[in-house]
Design an enzyme around this catalytic site. Structure first.
Site, short mmCIF file in Angstrom:
data_model
loop_
_atom_site.label_atom_id
_atom_site.label_comp_id
_atom_site.label_asym_id
_atom_site.label_seq_id
_atom_site.Cartn_x
_atom_site.Cartn_y
_atom_site.Cartn_z
N ARG A 201 -22.49 -18.35 43.12
CA ARG A 201 -21.88 -18.96 44.30
C ARG A 201 -22.97 -19.60 45.16
O ARG A 201 -24.14 -19.24 45.07
CB ARG A 201 -21.14 -17.91 45.14
CG ARG A 201 -20.05 -17.16 44.38
CD ARG A 201 -19.47 -16.07 45.27
NE ARG A 201 -18.37 -15.35 44.64
CZ ARG A 201 -18.52 -14.25 43.89
NH1 ARG A 201 -19.73 -13.74 43.70
NH2 ARG A 201 -17.46 -13.66 43.36
N HIS A 308 -18.78 -26.03 43.85
CA HIS A 308 -18.22 -24.81 43.25
C HIS A 308 -17.79 -25.04 41.80
O HIS A 308 -17.65 -24.09 41.03
CB HIS A 308 -17.03 -24.32 44.08
CG HIS A 308 -16.56 -22.95 43.70
ND1 HIS A 308 -17.24 -21.81 44.05
CD2 HIS A 308 -15.48 -22.54 42.98
CE1 HIS A 308 -16.61 -20.75 43.57
NE2 HIS A 308 -15.53 -21.17 42.92
#
Length: 380
Positions: A201, A308
């Site tokens: 992440r 992402h």
């Protein structure tokens, strides 16, 4: 005429009827509107008396508090709210709830009003995932208003409105990931590759320090994440869940780039951040965005790829490489199997591979058996 046991009704000069009753706080309170007949007014008083008897009475003045004021207080008083969640809630309230509903008294919020508000968000171009988050936050806030006896019922009951239905995100090819890495500022080349092949992440990448990396064995130890607060402050904190605290093994081909990155860009201190801005400052999403946009343009990926999606791509590659459900969960940092199952369920290539391997197993077994056991066709 018999005197009423509870409340009183009087006829107004207009010809309509007003009902009044004594509240439990001793204040004489009128009905919110007048009635066309004395019978209707009396019926309303009967229902109000039943509310009092069943301890369901709510002070009409309590619902006068504006939603925005109550929502801000609700966010402040959430126990143990993490910085990332605080940023999310504050942003949803400020950008999507307060502009339309913030000044509305709690008691005036109705299901049709909230249905219109939600539709206006979607019609205005807000993504369905963000709209669902905003609706879910509002529903939680108003549930507390019900618990606090400021309103009687929660008007948020649109079926499915709080469910996040994420659109299918793109999965980049290996060539596209490397083309993107080549198009970025050299400081960020390794960042792109580690994000994809490590399935990390953004916050985990921004908080990664030299002491968390084993350059010999290709191991990353995820122990913290960075969150950028609305004030601009960068806050480093442990992962949200125990599963987020994990060990990630990188392919050797990525380690080659990461070792070069360490030699050029990472200071020798154990606490030195692995990835920084182009000028060496701590990595911020807000300042990185310009470099990201330039990289997308250089790689001909403009308009369809979010940062992402690199993690999404890495998860897909891991599944295609044969990772089990447990291995995917550990690599992704999830305690639940729900997200990992998405990658296994959509990986048709693996299912075909299993079928082909079973076919080869059966064929080999039949070759080893002189009596192959195959059925004989009728008529031969």
């Amino acid at each position: 005429m018999a005197r009423r046991r509870f409340g009183r009704v009087r006829k107004l000069p207009s010809g309509r009827f007003q009902a009044r009753y004594p509240g439990p706080d001793g204040i004489d309170r009128p009905a919110p509107s007048t009635f066309a007949s004395k019978t209707e007014a009396a019926r309303w008083l009967t229902l109000k008396e039943a509310e009092l008897a069943q301890d369901e009475w709510i002070d009409p003045a309590a619902g006068e508090k504006p939603l925005g004021e109550f929502a801000q207080k609700w966010i402040r008083e959430r126990p143990g709210l993490r910085s990332k969640t605080l940023v999310l809630y504050s942003g949803l309230l400020r950008n999507h709830i307060a502009p339309t509903l913030g000044t509305k008294p709690l008691r005036e919020l109705t299901a049709p009003m909230l249905r219109g508000w939600r539709q206006s968000l979607l019609d205005g171009g807000l993504g369905p995932v963000t709209a669902a988050k905003a609706y879910r936050l509002l529903r939680s806030i108003l549930s507390t208003a019900v618990e606090d006896r400021l309103i009687k019922t929660n008007p948020c009951y649109i079926k499915g409105a709080a469910v996040e239905r994420s659109p299918e995100r793109p999965v980049l090819t290996v060539a596209e990931v490397y083309k993107l890495a080549d198009a970025m500022h050299p400081t960020f080349r390794a960042l792109i590759l580690v994000a994809a092949l490590g399935s990390l992440r953004w916050g985990e990448l921004a908080a990664l320090q030299r002491r968390h990396v084993d350059l010999v064995d290709g191991v990353l130890r995820i122990r913290q994440a960075a969150v950028e607060l609305p004030t601009g402050e960068l806050q480093i904190s442990p992962p949200k869940t125990a599963a987020g605290r994990r060990t990630v093994y990188l392919p050797e081909i990525v380690m080659q780039d990461l070792r070069v990155h360490f030699d050029i860009y990472v200071k020798r201190l154990p606490e030195a951040f692995v990835f920084t801005g182009a000028k060496g400052a701590q990595l911020r999403r807000s300042t990185f965005q310009r470099n990201w946009s330039k990289g997308l343009k250089g790689a001909s990926l403009t308009g369809r790829v979010h940062f992402h999606d690199l993690r999404h791509t890495g998860n897909t590659w891991a599944a295609e490489s044969g990772a089990t459900l447990r291995e995917l969960m550990e690599r992704m940092g999830h305690a639940s199997s729900r997200a990992a199952l998405i990658y296994l369920h959509t990986n048709d290539g693996r299912h075909k591979g299993v079928a082909q391997a079973m076919s080869e197993l059966v064929a080999e077994g039949l070759r080893d058996d002189p009596d192959d056991g195959l059925p004989v066709a009728s008529g031969t």
